[in-house]
Design an enzyme around this catalytic site. Sequence first.
Site, PDB file in Angstrom:
ATOM      1  N   ASN A  86       0.854  -1.199   0.000  1.00  0.00           N
ATOM      2  CA  ASN A  86       0.000   0.000   0.000  1.00  0.00           C
ATOM      3  C   ASN A  86       0.879   1.235   0.000  1.00  0.00           C
ATOM      4  OD1 ASN A  86       0.561   0.843   2.824  1.00  0.00           O
ATOM      5  ND2 ASN A  86      -0.351  -1.158   3.247  1.00  0.00           N
ATOM      6  N   ASP A 106      -4.297  -6.261   5.154  1.00  0.00           N
ATOM      7  CA  ASP A 106      -5.392  -7.013   5.784  1.00  0.00           C
ATOM      8  C   ASP A 106      -5.538  -8.410   5.187  1.00  0.00           C
ATOM      9  OD1 ASP A 106      -6.151  -5.025   7.612  1.00  0.00           O
ATOM     10  OD2 ASP A 106      -7.184  -3.921   6.019  1.00  0.00           O
ATOM     11  N   LYS A 136       8.062 -18.124 -10.053  1.00  0.00           N
ATOM     12  CA  LYS A 136       7.355 -16.973 -10.606  1.00  0.00           C
ATOM     13  C   LYS A 136       6.167 -17.453 -11.435  1.00  0.00           C
ATOM     14  CE  LYS A 136       7.951 -13.095 -13.678  1.00  0.00           C
ATOM     15  NZ  LYS A 136       8.703 -12.585 -14.803  1.00  0.00           N
ATOM     16  N   PHE A 183      -4.127   3.291  14.826  1.00  0.00           N
ATOM     17  CA  PHE A 183      -4.339   4.292  13.782  1.00  0.00           C
ATOM     18  C   PHE A 183      -5.536   3.874  12.943  1.00  0.00           C
ATOM     19  CE2 PHE A 183      -1.029   7.587  13.159  1.00  0.00           C
ATOM     20  CZ  PHE A 183      -0.407   7.414  14.372  1.00  0.00           C
ATOM     21  N   LYS A 214     -13.300   1.475  16.244  1.00  0.00           N
ATOM     22  CA  LYS A 214     -12.032   0.753  16.344  1.00  0.00           C
ATOM     23  C   LYS A 214     -11.486   0.775  17.771  1.00  0.00           C
ATOM     24  CE  LYS A 214     -10.142   0.832  12.347  1.00  0.00           C
ATOM     25  NZ  LYS A 214      -9.444   1.317  11.142  1.00  0.00           N
TER      26      LYS A 214
END
Length: 399
Positions: free
Chosen positions: A203, A272, A282, A316, A330
């Site tokens: 990310n 996640d 590969k 966070f 949360k």
Amino acid sequence: MRIILGVGGGIAAYKSAELARLLMDRGHAVQAVMTTASQEFLRPLTFAALTGRKVLTDLFAIESAIEHISVAQEHDLLVVAPATADLLAKLAHGIADDFLTTLYLAFTGPVVLAPAMNVNMWQHPATQANLETLERRGHLTVGPAEGYLACGMTGAGRLASPEEISERIELAIENRRDLEEETVLVTAGPTQEPLDPVRFISNRSSGRMGYALAEVAAARGARVILISGPVHLPQPRGVELIAVRTASEMHDKVFENLGPATIVIKSAAVADFHLSKVPEQKVKKTAARVSLELDPTPDILAELGRKKGDRLLIGFAAETQNLIQEARRKLESKNCDMVVANLVGTADTGFESEQNEVVLVTRTGETLPFSRAPKREIAGRIFDEIMKLRLAIHAADGR
Ligand code: C5P
């Protein structure tokens, strides 16, 4: 930061109104205290309007006989600008004959002094000796600057500019060592979840917020363990760095190092989902469509919530909508003491940016918005609130 601005009786007093505004702009709360002499130059109303708070003046005209003690205890830093020759002398010798000088004796935090006076008064051995006493006591001084003085002379004696004074205040804040008793475990950066030996899912987290937290904690005296995913940032000074790649490696390192931690901050953008069985070779390009079946990664924060004991746990929440509701959800569901929430997907804050704009929600029910500022400054404010939260929790638990 809660700052007391002591205003002395000098022509430069008008500049401290500008200083009050600058400190407010930087997100500090300002309580002005004016000496009787300073009110000959400027009305308390000016500071009341700028700071939104009643200005404290006369020792005997206030609501409680011990207000100077409570004001001293409720604030984090004292700045005196302008500090006149008379004020420097009183502070150096512990003479407490008005609100400001009495407050000074009751105050235990950092003190910044910005002297301003006539050049001969400044150079007088009495003033210089007082200044030496105050500096030896650990107080920071700023100025005076050289230039044209109101008395018509030129030389050293002008009040330092509000910007310089404000910079010195930030330095005094950074010099604080209030985390010396703490071991802070910080996670930072993204994780990379391999799809095959050469590809991965990740990310846009840069790791900057977590690194800023680690740096600030170390600067304030904490032992810091930084568990970081792959980032392009230099290792912060005085920090034990543990590099990891995947969510599961991060999980293992967090629990291996949890023992000594007193504060755990999960600022990493942990993946996640991951591929549980990564192909050894590969994956070849074919014409056929491929689909990925991903499994959830271990939720480190939730597990920490179950195992945290007396530790303070800060999570966070990077959200694209319903920021505060999500952060509070949360906080409850993961048993955190504080959640730092920021909207991502906007132009200049959040991921990759040098700046951030966050809202803190705390276990004690507070919602504290912090306007856009460099990540290091935000990190400092987060620790200020963590330390306040610790006191509030201890008080509530009767410990
Ligand atoms: O629920 P969500 O993943 O949005 O929560 C974000 C918070 O949870 C962050 O503090 C992040 O470090 C933590 N997290 C975690 N383990 C995961 C995913 C997120 O500790 N697998």
